[in-house]
Design an enzyme around this catalytic site. Sequence first.
Site, PDB file in Angstrom:
ATOM      1  N   ASN A 178     -23.592 -29.303  45.424  1.00  0.00           N
ATOM      2  CA  ASN A 178     -24.657 -30.084  44.769  1.00  0.00           C
ATOM      3  C   ASN A 178     -25.046 -29.474  43.419  1.00  0.00           C
ATOM      4  O   ASN A 178     -25.984 -29.924  42.782  1.00  0.00           O
ATOM      5  CB  ASN A 178     -25.895 -30.207  45.663  1.00  0.00           C
ATOM      6  CG  ASN A 178     -26.615 -28.889  45.841  1.00  0.00           C
ATOM      7  OD1 ASN A 178     -26.134 -27.839  45.419  1.00  0.00           O
ATOM      8  ND2 ASN A 178     -27.786 -28.938  46.460  1.00  0.00           N
TER       9      ASN A 178
ATOM     10  N   ALA B  92     -21.805 -22.846  51.030  1.00  0.00           N
ATOM     11  CA  ALA B  92     -23.049 -23.395  50.476  1.00  0.00           C
ATOM     12  C   ALA B  92     -24.244 -22.741  51.140  1.00  0.00           C
ATOM     13  O   ALA B  92     -24.293 -22.622  52.369  1.00  0.00           O
ATOM     14  CB  ALA B  92     -23.079 -24.903  50.697  1.00  0.00           C
TER      15      ALA B  92
ATOM     16  N   TYR C  14     -33.456 -14.161  54.221  1.00  0.00           N
ATOM     17  CA  TYR C  14     -32.054 -14.460  53.912  1.00  0.00           C
ATOM     18  C   TYR C  14     -31.160 -14.061  55.094  1.00  0.00           C
ATOM     19  O   TYR C  14     -30.416 -14.879  55.652  1.00  0.00           O
ATOM     20  CB  TYR C  14     -31.650 -13.727  52.629  1.00  0.00           C
ATOM     21  CG  TYR C  14     -30.164 -13.669  52.401  1.00  0.00           C
ATOM     22  CD1 TYR C  14     -29.425 -14.837  52.275  1.00  0.00           C
ATOM     23  CD2 TYR C  14     -29.490 -12.450  52.317  1.00  0.00           C
ATOM     24  CE1 TYR C  14     -28.048 -14.794  52.072  1.00  0.00           C
ATOM     25  CE2 TYR C  14     -28.126 -12.395  52.110  1.00  0.00           C
ATOM     26  CZ  TYR C  14     -27.410 -13.560  51.991  1.00  0.00           C
ATOM     27  OH  TYR C  14     -26.052 -13.509  51.795  1.00  0.00           O
TER      28      TYR C  14
ATOM     29  N   THR D 159     -23.076 -12.121  56.106  1.00  0.00           N
ATOM     30  CA  THR D 159     -23.513 -11.013  55.256  1.00  0.00           C
ATOM     31  C   THR D 159     -23.913  -9.791  56.065  1.00  0.00           C
ATOM     32  O   THR D 159     -24.407  -9.921  57.198  1.00  0.00           O
ATOM     33  CB  THR D 159     -24.720 -11.469  54.403  1.00  0.00           C
ATOM     34  OG1 THR D 159     -25.318 -10.313  53.783  1.00  0.00           O
ATOM     35  CG2 THR D 159     -25.791 -12.146  55.234  1.00  0.00           C
TER      36      THR D 159
HETATM   37  N1  UFG Z   1     -30.517  -2.193  42.367  1.00  0.00           N
HETATM   38  C1  UFG Z   1     -31.121  -1.414  41.376  1.00  0.00           C
HETATM   39  N2  UFG Z   1     -31.469  -2.038  40.214  1.00  0.00           N
HETATM   40  C2  UFG Z   1     -31.257  -3.356  39.996  1.00  0.00           C
HETATM   41  C3  UFG Z   1     -30.639  -4.127  41.005  1.00  0.00           C
HETATM   42  C4  UFG Z   1     -30.275  -3.506  42.180  1.00  0.00           C
HETATM   43  O1  UFG Z   1     -31.340  -0.220  41.532  1.00  0.00           O
HETATM   44  O2  UFG Z   1     -31.623  -3.850  38.913  1.00  0.00           O
HETATM   45  C5  UFG Z   1     -30.096  -1.506  43.586  1.00  0.00           C
HETATM   46  C6  UFG Z   1     -30.670  -2.136  44.838  1.00  0.00           C
HETATM   47  O3  UFG Z   1     -31.916  -1.574  45.125  1.00  0.00           O
HETATM   48  C7  UFG Z   1     -29.587  -1.817  45.868  1.00  0.00           C
HETATM   49  C8  UFG Z   1     -28.304  -1.789  45.047  1.00  0.00           C
HETATM   50  O4  UFG Z   1     -28.701  -1.641  43.689  1.00  0.00           O
HETATM   51  O5  UFG Z   1     -29.809  -0.552  46.381  1.00  0.00           O
HETATM   52  C9  UFG Z   1     -27.501  -3.060  45.157  1.00  0.00           C
HETATM   53  O6  UFG Z   1     -28.382  -4.162  44.942  1.00  0.00           O
HETATM   54  P1  UFG Z   1     -27.876  -5.640  44.731  1.00  0.00           P
HETATM   55  O7  UFG Z   1     -29.088  -6.480  44.449  1.00  0.00           O
HETATM   56  O8  UFG Z   1     -26.751  -5.654  43.768  1.00  0.00           O
HETATM   57  O9  UFG Z   1     -27.260  -6.059  46.162  1.00  0.00           O
HETATM   58  P2  UFG Z   1     -27.920  -5.865  47.619  1.00  0.00           P
HETATM   59  O10 UFG Z   1     -27.432  -4.579  48.190  1.00  0.00           O
HETATM   60  O11 UFG Z   1     -29.362  -6.127  47.579  1.00  0.00           O
HETATM   61  O12 UFG Z   1     -27.189  -7.024  48.425  1.00  0.00           O
HETATM   62  C10 UFG Z   1     -27.875  -7.672  49.433  1.00  0.00           C
HETATM   63  C11 UFG Z   1     -27.016  -7.713  50.683  1.00  0.00           C
HETATM   64  C12 UFG Z   1     -25.866  -8.625  50.503  1.00  0.00           C
HETATM   65  C13 UFG Z   1     -26.359  -9.929  50.043  1.00  0.00           C
HETATM   66  C14 UFG Z   1     -27.137  -9.782  48.779  1.00  0.00           C
HETATM   67  C15 UFG Z   1     -27.699 -11.109  48.397  1.00  0.00           C
HETATM   68  O13 UFG Z   1     -26.553  -6.422  50.982  1.00  0.00           O
HETATM   69  O14 UFG Z   1     -25.225  -8.827  51.750  1.00  0.00           O
HETATM   70  O15 UFG Z   1     -28.225  -8.923  48.996  1.00  0.00           O
HETATM   71  O16 UFG Z   1     -28.386 -11.044  47.200  1.00  0.00           O
HETATM   72  F1  UFG Z   1     -25.330 -10.791  49.858  1.00  0.00           F
END
Ligand code: UFG
Length: 326
Positions: free
Chosen positions: A31, A72, A139, A115
């Site tokens: 979509n 999706a 989520y 996930t």
């Molecule tokens: N982080 C920072 N600074 C940022 C962004 C992220 O330090 O600006 C850190 C986060 O705290 C985390 C790591 O980087 O420790 C990775 O963060 P991401 O946001 O890149 O990804 P996540 O680990 O939060 O991913 C999670 C789940 C996934 C899911 C995703 C969806 O682990 O399975 O969220 O957004 F798909």
Amino acid sequence: MILVTGGAGYIGAHTVRALQAAGFTPVIFDNFSTGHRSFVGGTALFEGDICSPSDLQNVFAKYPIEGVLHFAGKALVPESHANPEMYYRTNVTGGMNLLSAMKEFGVRHLIFSSTCATYGVPESVPITEAHPQRPINPYGETKLAFERAMRWFDESYGLQYLSLRYFNAAGADDSGQIGEDHDPETHLIPLALDAAAGRRPDVKIFGTDYPTPDGTCLRDYIHVSDLARAHVTGLRALLDGRVKSQAINLGTGRGYSVREVVECARRVTGREFTVRETLRRSGDPPVLVAAVNRAKELLGWTAVESDLDRIVASAWKWLMIRHRPG
Ligand code: UFG
């Protein structure tokens, strides 16, 4: 044909290309709420919404669909806290609409984008598929709800499914045509590269007091092309009846800290940028690293493109192409 819901999104679009390269004929169902029209290319497209049962019925009526890849959905942790209703509506109700349409049209094979966020804060790492699932955000909760629904659809109606639990998807394929492009962007690698490109003033490190070697969170980064290949391999195994319904982790088994990722972004781009250490972000487990034996044993799949430098270099190339002057 293979129905790919969310096929115009980041991981969906990479998988559509991998399906085509493997000889499958995908039809994208999207979509464009977060997907990109430019990612569709010449692939068959049905513009529709999983929240609309009639859109789903129409796509199954129109095409001879033998299997479904279900991408999706909503996938941002902070957004899911701000708007859980939207996450339940799309990920759970929309998912149920898909399962109902599949049942109605006798389509039995399904690969679902799940996930590691369904595990919550791990009790032990690396995380196996048998680890308890206690999500700490809406989520992960909504993804888990769909996983559970698939299990009962298998028991009652013979649905054959794989629930692929991704760890941290990142990178872009070599084509330069598709890659990560979220709005708002919340993921570490694109944000660090934006800082390197001068498109943001800095990148923030969320928390330096975690119980990890350098105090920052560890994540298992997996190249999106490796993920795409796992879907094709999984689909083949499912269609051939070589695997039974179950969950499979997709990761590398190796964790990198936030500091290591930031250093990698500096090394790969050759650019300096400002890094700010700030407070923890809520809902972040300290360590998320996959146990990857099941994917190897069942599908013969391991990550081969997920070296961190390679991931970051591919994401950098995608950023440079997208924001080329002129
Ligand atoms: N982080 C920072 N600074 C940022 C962004 C992220 O330090 O600006 C850190 C986060 O705290 C985390 C790591 O980087 O420790 C990775 O963060 P991401 O946001 O890149 O990804 P996540 O680990 O939060 O991913 C999670 C789940 C996934 C899911 C995703 C969806 O682990 O399975 O969220 O957004 F798909």
